[in-house]
Design a protein around this motif. Structure first.
Motif, mmCIF file in Angstrom:
data_model
loop_
_atom_site.group_PDB
_atom_site.id
_atom_site.type_symbol
_atom_site.label_atom_id
_atom_site.label_comp_id
_atom_site.label_asym_id
_atom_site.label_seq_id
_atom_site.Cartn_x
_atom_site.Cartn_y
_atom_site.Cartn_z
ATOM 1 N N UNK A 63 15.850 13.432 84.469
ATOM 2 C CA UNK A 63 15.080 14.968 83.388
ATOM 3 C C UNK A 63 14.631 15.001 81.518
ATOM 4 N N UNK A 64 14.967 14.127 81.570
ATOM 5 C CA UNK A 64 14.144 13.701 79.833
ATOM 6 C C UNK A 64 13.596 12.389 79.484
ATOM 7 N N UNK A 65 13.556 11.487 80.372
ATOM 8 C CA UNK A 65 12.996 10.226 80.098
ATOM 9 C C UNK A 65 13.042 9.775 79.327
ATOM 10 N N UNK A 66 13.947 9.012 79.444
ATOM 11 C CA UNK A 66 14.453 8.354 77.948
ATOM 12 C C UNK A 66 14.014 6.454 78.341
ATOM 13 N N UNK A 67 14.024 5.937 77.485
ATOM 14 C CA UNK A 67 13.853 4.688 77.869
ATOM 15 C C UNK A 67 14.364 3.615 76.649
ATOM 16 N N UNK A 68 15.630 2.975 77.540
ATOM 17 C CA UNK A 68 16.830 2.638 77.112
ATOM 18 C C UNK A 68 16.137 1.483 77.113
ATOM 19 N N UNK B 99 16.871 -0.539 72.549
ATOM 20 C CA UNK B 99 18.539 -1.862 73.267
ATOM 21 C C UNK B 99 18.435 -2.963 72.776
ATOM 22 N N UNK B 100 17.202 -3.636 72.395
ATOM 23 C CA UNK B 100 17.511 -4.898 72.017
ATOM 24 C C UNK B 100 18.864 -4.957 71.630
ATOM 25 N N UNK B 101 18.031 -4.662 69.652
ATOM 26 C CA UNK B 101 19.232 -4.544 68.531
ATOM 27 C C UNK B 101 20.702 -3.711 68.892
ATOM 28 N N UNK B 102 20.460 -3.614 70.231
ATOM 29 C CA UNK B 102 22.051 -3.196 70.302
ATOM 30 C C UNK B 102 22.540 -4.650 71.024
ATOM 31 N N UNK B 103 21.629 -4.769 72.337
ATOM 32 C CA UNK B 103 22.395 -6.182 72.481
ATOM 33 C C UNK B 103 23.163 -6.942 71.475
ATOM 34 N N UNK B 104 21.678 -7.948 70.728
ATOM 35 C CA UNK B 104 21.916 -8.485 69.201
ATOM 36 C C UNK B 104 23.552 -8.204 68.771
ATOM 37 N N UNK B 105 22.898 -6.650 68.253
ATOM 38 C CA UNK B 105 24.442 -6.367 67.701
ATOM 39 C C UNK B 105 26.102 -6.991 68.728
ATOM 40 N N UNK B 106 25.840 -6.287 69.655
ATOM 41 C CA UNK B 106 26.869 -6.272 70.556
ATOM 42 C C UNK B 106 27.437 -8.326 70.923
ATOM 43 N N UNK B 107 25.881 -8.844 70.961
ATOM 44 C CA UNK B 107 26.667 -10.322 70.650
ATOM 45 C C UNK B 107 27.236 -10.835 69.218
ATOM 46 N N UNK B 108 26.792 -10.077 68.269
ATOM 47 C CA UNK B 108 26.961 -11.011 66.707
ATOM 48 C C UNK B 108 28.504 -10.485 66.813
ATOM 49 N N UNK B 109 28.375 -9.058 67.370
ATOM 50 C CA UNK B 109 29.978 -8.833 66.476
ATOM 51 C C UNK B 109 31.324 -9.204 67.539
ATOM 52 N N UNK B 110 30.346 -9.841 68.884
ATOM 53 C CA UNK B 110 31.830 -10.410 70.047
ATOM 54 C C UNK B 110 32.371 -11.776 68.787
ATOM 55 N N UNK B 111 31.108 -11.968 68.568
ATOM 56 C CA UNK B 111 30.938 -14.042 68.072
ATOM 57 C C UNK B 111 31.981 -13.920 66.722
ATOM 58 N N UNK B 112 31.668 -12.863 65.897
ATOM 59 C CA UNK B 112 32.289 -12.447 64.712
ATOM 60 C C UNK B 112 33.954 -12.798 64.742
ATOM 61 N N UNK B 113 33.818 -11.491 66.215
ATOM 62 C CA UNK B 113 35.829 -11.502 66.095
ATOM 63 C C UNK B 113 36.326 -12.882 66.981
ATOM 64 N N UNK B 114 35.983 -13.042 67.494
ATOM 65 C CA UNK B 114 36.160 -14.786 68.266
ATOM 66 C C UNK B 114 36.774 -15.188 66.677
#
Length: 491
Positions: free
Chosen positions: A416-421, A426-441
């Protein structure tokens, strides 16, 4: 509009970050701890009955609040016409709601003691429903500051009232489930009174008005919302009832240990939804582009939820032991349940954004189909997993259900809104998740900074916040542009 939204979002988040988590983890969790020490299983019974009251909560609303907020936000002049008729309808629905609870209690073979608890809990839900209805009018009128204060008032009263008895030297035997339930009655009643006074000063006349034609028209228009809320309530709240009925009260308590934290965190998404519904509704009506504010809201909620989940996951056992002083197999079982709930929290938080957008756009048919499938998945998994795994199985079923509904809502939003993720953000979010998981570990398992788990949680949150700025996930420049773009929208 945008400026007003951002400023009040900050206010409501600050208030709720301080007050509601303190209530849930300070007052509610302390009640859980004390009542289980004095009379094991009683909190599990209360938790199950409370969840049951939530499942049938739709009969107090029938989708009227969402419909009311959306309708009045589009045209403020309708408030005088609707509020009195809707208020009368609310009282009629309240009587029917109590009747439904009583019938269900008899079908489930509850004893008189449990039925008595359920009726009082049901009365409390009626008070909450009236508060939410009054707040829906405040929100629709864009009285967001008043709504933000009302949103935490009942919790403030409970903190002051229950806190006095919990920490003023009173013996623990005085603290019972009955005491807790009646304390909620007092807090809700006072909050409702203050909310009525605030709203009365804005619209001057609040009175009951019997109008059968208005009732029928309102219910007819609200039914799609009602069906959606009812279906969502089933897969949100039936878990605890099924655990208590299929296993025992102790399993319900095990679920409650992590669920108290989950509810404290879940306030964030709930608050986003409450603020976004009138904003989305008005923007869609005026054919404004909703993609910037949707993407901004999604990034904010995803970053917050991911940070909380990743920073707490490695120390969930330590956190539960610190709060409830449980140990051994009970601690292990509760912490595993808590882990699945943490992952569910991330999915649910994102669901709030897309679900609110689609509700504002009127995509009720698609959302109801999604919710029906969600109920089928949830009930099937619960019947399959609870007998063997108890609370862990229910929490896992919740995670799978929430991931499914999130995927479905993203697909519908794209249509309905033609979002593009899958772009730069979107790539920045994936990098953020990987970075924060590594940091937490590194912090938690390698003791990179400290062996104290609290220090590691705080350090992970700080690194995550800095990373979001470095990766330009949250840009002050973008916020300023959005404020400038929509600041005249409410004029």
């Amino acid at each position: 509009m945008k400026k007003k939204f951002v400023s009040n979002l900050i206010l409501v988040l600050v208030l709720n970050f301080i007050i509601k988590p303190f209530y849930i983890l300070g007052i509610d969790a302390e009640i859980l701890k004390i009542t289980e020490l004095n009379n094991a299983g009683t909190y599990g019974t209360y938790f199950s009955l409370l969840s049951l009251s939530f499942v049938f909560n739709i009969f107090l609303d029938l989708g009227i609040n969402n419909y009311n907020t959306r309708n009045i936000a589009m045209d403020n002049s309708k408030i005088h016409q609707q509020i009195n008729g809707n208020l009368t309808l609310k009282f009629v629905l309240a009587i029917f709601y109590l009747f439904v609870l009583l019938v269900v209690a008899l079908v489930f073979s509850y004893n008189w003691y449990e039925i008595k608890w359920l009726i009082v809990i049901g009365f409390n839900q009626i008070l909450v429903a009236l508060i939410l209805f009054m707040r829906s009018n405040l929100t629709a009128l864009f009285l967001l500051k008043q709504d933000s204060l009302i949103s935490v008032l009942d919790r403030v009263i409970l903190i002051l009232f229950c806190g006095y008895f919990l920490w003023a030297g009173t013996t623990n035997k005085f603290i019972t489930i009955e005491f807790f339930i009646l304390s909620q009655t007092l807090a809700y009643a006072l909050t409702l009174l203050i909310c009525v006074i605030i709203l009365k000063n804005k619209i001057h006349v609040i009175k009951l008005k019997w109008d059968l034609h208005f009732f029928k028209a309102t219910i007819k228009k609200s039914l799609p919302y009602a069906l959606l809320i009812f279906l969502m309530s089933i897969y949100y709240y039936s878990d605890v009832v099924m655990i208590e009925r299929m296993k025992n009260n102790d399993e319900a308590v095990s679920y409650a240990h992590g669920y108290r934290f989950f509810m404290a965190f879940n306030m964030i998404g709930y608050l986003f939804a409450g603020l976004l519904l009138p904003v989305f509704s008005k923007m869609i009506k005026e054919k404004n582009n909703v993609r910037p504010i949707t993407w901004l809201s999604f990034k904010l909620i995803f970053l917050i939820a991911t940070l909380i989940c990743v920073s707490i996951w490695p120390v969930k056992e330590e956190l539960l032991f610190w709060r409830y002083e449980i140990s051994g197999e009970n601690l292990w079982h509760s912490s595993n349940t808590f882990g699945w709930l943490l992952l569910s929290f991330v999915a649910i938080s994102c669901n709030y954004i897309f679900g609110t957008l689609l509700t504002a756009n009127g995509n009720l048919k698609q959302l109801n189909i999604m919710a029906i499938l969600g109920v089928i998945i949830n009930l099937f998994l619960n019947f399959l997993l609870i007998p063997k795994y108890g609370s862990e199985g229910a929490a896992f079923a919740s995670l799978i259900t929430q991931l499914f509904t999130l995927f479905a809502q993203v697909v519908i939003s794209y249509q309905y809104f033609k979002f593009y993720f899958f772009h730069k953000g979107g790539v920045q979010l994936l990098v953020f998740v990987a970075l924060i998981c590594l940091t937490s570990y590194s912090f938690h398992y390698n003791n990179f900074l400290s062996s104290v788990w609290v220090v590691n949680i705080i350090s992970t949150l700080i690194v995550g916040g800095i990373s979001s700025l470095v990766l330009n996930l949250i840009s002050y420049k973008d916020l300023f542009k959005l404020v400038q773009s929509y600041q005249n929208e409410h004029r």
